[in-house]
Design an enzyme around this catalytic site. Sequence first.
Site, PDB file in Angstrom:
ATOM      1  N   ASN A  76      61.528  32.480 -25.107  1.00 46.34           N
ATOM      2  CA  ASN A  76      60.131  32.812 -25.820  1.00 46.34           C
ATOM      3  C   ASN A  76      60.018  32.443 -27.193  1.00 46.34           C
ATOM      4  OD1 ASN A  76      60.902  35.383 -26.481  1.00 46.34           O
ATOM      5  ND2 ASN A  76      59.863  36.302 -26.585  1.00 46.34           N
TER       6      ASN A  76
ATOM      7  N   HIS B 165      60.660  42.053 -35.893  1.00 52.91           N
ATOM      8  CA  HIS B 165      59.739  40.660 -35.599  1.00 52.91           C
ATOM      9  C   HIS B 165      59.738  41.609 -37.187  1.00 52.91           C
ATOM     10  CE1 HIS B 165      57.809  40.108 -31.728  1.00 52.91           C
ATOM     11  NE2 HIS B 165      58.260  40.202 -31.423  1.00 52.91           N
TER      12      HIS B 165
ATOM     13  N   HIS C  92      65.880  39.024 -27.948  1.00 52.88           N
ATOM     14  CA  HIS C  92      65.470  37.608 -28.504  1.00 52.88           C
ATOM     15  C   HIS C  92      66.496  38.338 -29.519  1.00 52.88           C
ATOM     16  CE1 HIS C  92      62.455  38.586 -25.891  1.00 52.88           C
ATOM     17  NE2 HIS C  92      62.548  39.712 -25.613  1.00 52.88           N
TER      18      HIS C  92
ATOM     19  N   ARG D 249      65.021  35.127 -32.021  1.00 56.05           N
ATOM     20  CA  ARG D 249      64.236  34.075 -32.790  1.00 56.05           C
ATOM     21  C   ARG D 249      64.890  32.882 -32.813  1.00 56.05           C
ATOM     22  NH1 ARG D 249      60.769  37.490 -29.905  1.00 56.05           N
ATOM     23  NH2 ARG D 249      60.664  39.106 -30.931  1.00 56.05           N
TER      24      ARG D 249
ATOM     25  N   ASP E 257      66.271  44.437 -24.814  1.00 57.17           N
ATOM     26  CA  ASP E 257      65.305  43.987 -25.376  1.00 57.17           C
ATOM     27  C   ASP E 257      65.119  44.077 -26.333  1.00 57.17           C
ATOM     28  OD1 ASP E 257      63.057  42.231 -24.851  1.00 57.17           O
ATOM     29  OD2 ASP E 257      61.771  44.134 -24.403  1.00 57.17           O
TER      30      ASP E 257
ATOM     31  N   ALA F 253      54.411  43.035 -30.369  1.00 59.34           N
ATOM     32  CA  ALA F 253      55.277  44.049 -29.537  1.00 59.34           C
ATOM     33  C   ALA F 253      56.745  43.709 -29.339  1.00 59.34           C
ATOM     34  CB  ALA F 253      54.883  43.986 -27.891  1.00 59.34           C
TER      35      ALA F 253
ATOM     36  N   LEU G 159      56.318  45.491 -25.113  1.00 61.35           N
ATOM     37  CA  LEU G 159      56.390  45.525 -24.375  1.00 61.35           C
ATOM     38  C   LEU G 159      56.721  45.180 -23.141  1.00 61.35           C
ATOM     39  CD1 LEU G 159      53.042  43.391 -24.947  1.00 61.35           C
ATOM     40  CD2 LEU G 159      52.584  45.655 -23.749  1.00 61.35           C
TER      41      LEU G 159
ATOM     42  N   HIS H 218      59.603  39.288 -16.152  1.00 65.50           N
ATOM     43  CA  HIS H 218      59.012  39.803 -17.023  1.00 65.50           C
ATOM     44  C   HIS H 218      57.785  41.066 -16.222  1.00 65.50           C
ATOM     45  CE1 HIS H 218      57.051  41.850 -20.629  1.00 65.50           C
ATOM     46  NE2 HIS H 218      56.535  41.860 -20.302  1.00 65.50           N
TER      47      HIS H 218
ATOM     48  N   LYS I  79      63.974  32.469 -17.183  1.00 60.53           N
ATOM     49  CA  LYS I  79      62.803  33.828 -16.649  1.00 60.53           C
ATOM     50  C   LYS I  79      61.510  33.269 -17.420  1.00 60.53           C
ATOM     51  CE  LYS I  79      61.149  37.952 -18.459  1.00 60.53           C
ATOM     52  NZ  LYS I  79      61.494  38.028 -19.982  1.00 60.53           N
TER      53      LYS I  79
ATOM     54  N   HIS J 100      69.787  40.477 -21.773  1.00 59.99           N
ATOM     55  CA  HIS J 100      68.435  40.609 -22.622  1.00 59.99           C
ATOM     56  C   HIS J 100      68.233  40.804 -24.208  1.00 59.99           C
ATOM     57  CE1 HIS J 100      64.306  40.816 -21.539  1.00 59.99           C
ATOM     58  NE2 HIS J 100      64.271  40.543 -22.844  1.00 59.99           N
TER      59      HIS J 100
ATOM     60  N   HIS K 263      63.795  44.846 -18.016  1.00 66.61           N
ATOM     61  CA  HIS K 263      63.315  46.271 -19.340  1.00 66.61           C
ATOM     62  C   HIS K 263      62.479  46.829 -18.395  1.00 66.61           C
ATOM     63  CE1 HIS K 263      59.980  43.117 -19.558  1.00 66.61           C
ATOM     64  NE2 HIS K 263      60.759  42.231 -20.659  1.00 66.61           N
TER      65      HIS K 263
HETATM   66  C1  NCD Z   1      59.446  40.835 -26.673  1.00 61.83           C
HETATM   67  C2  NCD Z   1      59.336  39.806 -27.994  1.00 61.83           C
HETATM   68  O1  NCD Z   1      59.203  40.314 -28.888  1.00 61.83           O
HETATM   69  O2  NCD Z   1      59.823  38.306 -27.852  1.00 61.83           O
HETATM   70  N1  NCD Z   1      58.256  42.272 -27.256  1.00 61.83           N
HETATM   71  C3  NCD Z   1      57.936  43.205 -26.392  1.00 61.83           C
HETATM   72  O3  NCD Z   1      57.778  44.153 -26.307  1.00 61.83           O
HETATM   73  N2  NCD Z   1      59.999  43.077 -25.926  1.00 61.83           N
HETATM   74  C4  NCD Z   1      58.861  40.203 -25.254  1.00 61.83           C
HETATM   75  C5  NCD Z   1      59.185  41.153 -24.197  1.00 61.83           C
HETATM   76  O4  NCD Z   1      60.512  40.803 -24.078  1.00 61.83           O
HETATM   77  O5  NCD Z   1      57.902  41.405 -23.708  1.00 61.83           O
HETATM   78 ZN    ZN Z   2      61.945  40.594 -24.322  1.00 56.82          ZN
END
Ligand code: NCD
Ligand code: ZN
Length: 357
Positions: free
Chosen positions: A54, A264, A28, A30, A260, A276, A232, A149, A112, A26, A187
């Site tokens: 996402n 950011h 991210h 970007r 996860d 988050a 989150l 999620h 997802k 899992h 998660h």
């Molecule tokens: C994730 C994100 O920033 O894309 N944020 C997070 O707090 N985990 C999205 C997600 O997995 O909930």
């Molecule tokens: Zn995530």
Amino acid sequence: MSQSHSAASSNTSPSKISIIRPDDWHLHVRDGEVLKSVVPFTARQCGRAIIMPNLTPPVTTTEQAKIYQKAILAAAGEYSAFQPLMTLYLTDCTPPEEIKTAINSGIISAVKLYPAGATTNSEAGVTDINKCYPTLEMMQKLGMPLLVHGEVTHSDIDIFDREKMFIDQRLISIVNDFPELKVVFEHITTADAADFVIESSPYVAATITAHHLLMNRNDMLVGGIKPHHYCLPVLKRETHREALVKAAISGNNKFFMGTDSAPHAQHKKETTCGCAGMFTAFAAIELYAEAFDNANALDKLEQFSSLNGPLFYGLEANSDKITLQREKWTVPDSYQFGDDVVIPLRAGHTINWKLLC
Ligand code: NCD
Ligand code: ZN
């Protein structure tokens, strides 16, 4: 797993461990310029990673996922063996035909489910799971896993109860209505979720992040609010953290690594309405090693990080190994993130384990 003990060490904990190369189930990363900043961190550690869809706009079609995968591979640079496993973002109107296209492409590993409004970039997510039933039916038939999620989004539900409510109000029906659909509860953050997974059929598994194994909600709120500890699902109370550690080290093959890691830009976190996500990919396996070490369960790390995930997804484990050394190092205050910077977890503080190159 092989272990070596330092001659100077008076206890039995190893000073070095070698484990099969892990995978991140899992992640991210970007899109655009920042890919080059974050992908190499994961590609250095992991054989594969499940890439979350996402983006804005979300990755809803196989065609979009192909383009995204190319960009990720280009950003992996010297780590050319790294495999990004792509996912599609489920919407109220994802057609069942898209699942066939996804399977035939050979590049999509899962779909997802974001309940609309649950987290970062989930606005286009599912508003009513019943609308997705024909698509879930197709996924069950073709063996395409559903990644969930698991939080309800109604404004009247306390944020700390959203995961438990999701189990009761949504997940139980999904699992009952599609008994042979592979479901990964992503998660997980509560004892309720761990219990649900343990008690469910072998088609149901879960990822656990390193940060939920290492921290509870005090780490976010006591002594001042810590925006970089906000993610989150949100950190929960200590009893839940303990239940997650117990599940992760239990040897139960339903639980596996999923960082996860969600980078950011600093200014998006340190603001009046911070978003988050925690950035952990730079030290993913080291943070898990620390969590397992804290629980005297380093011997269970490899199964969690490198064996259980491939088993669930029907893949071989990676063929090479990595070595971790017990060595304290200080995390930089920030890392480059395209034209911005991202603040990593533990910025300016130490981590007890180090991945050797
Ligand atoms: C994730 C994100 O920033 O894309 N944020 C997070 O707090 N985990 C999205 C997600 O997995 O909930
Ligand atoms: Zn995530």
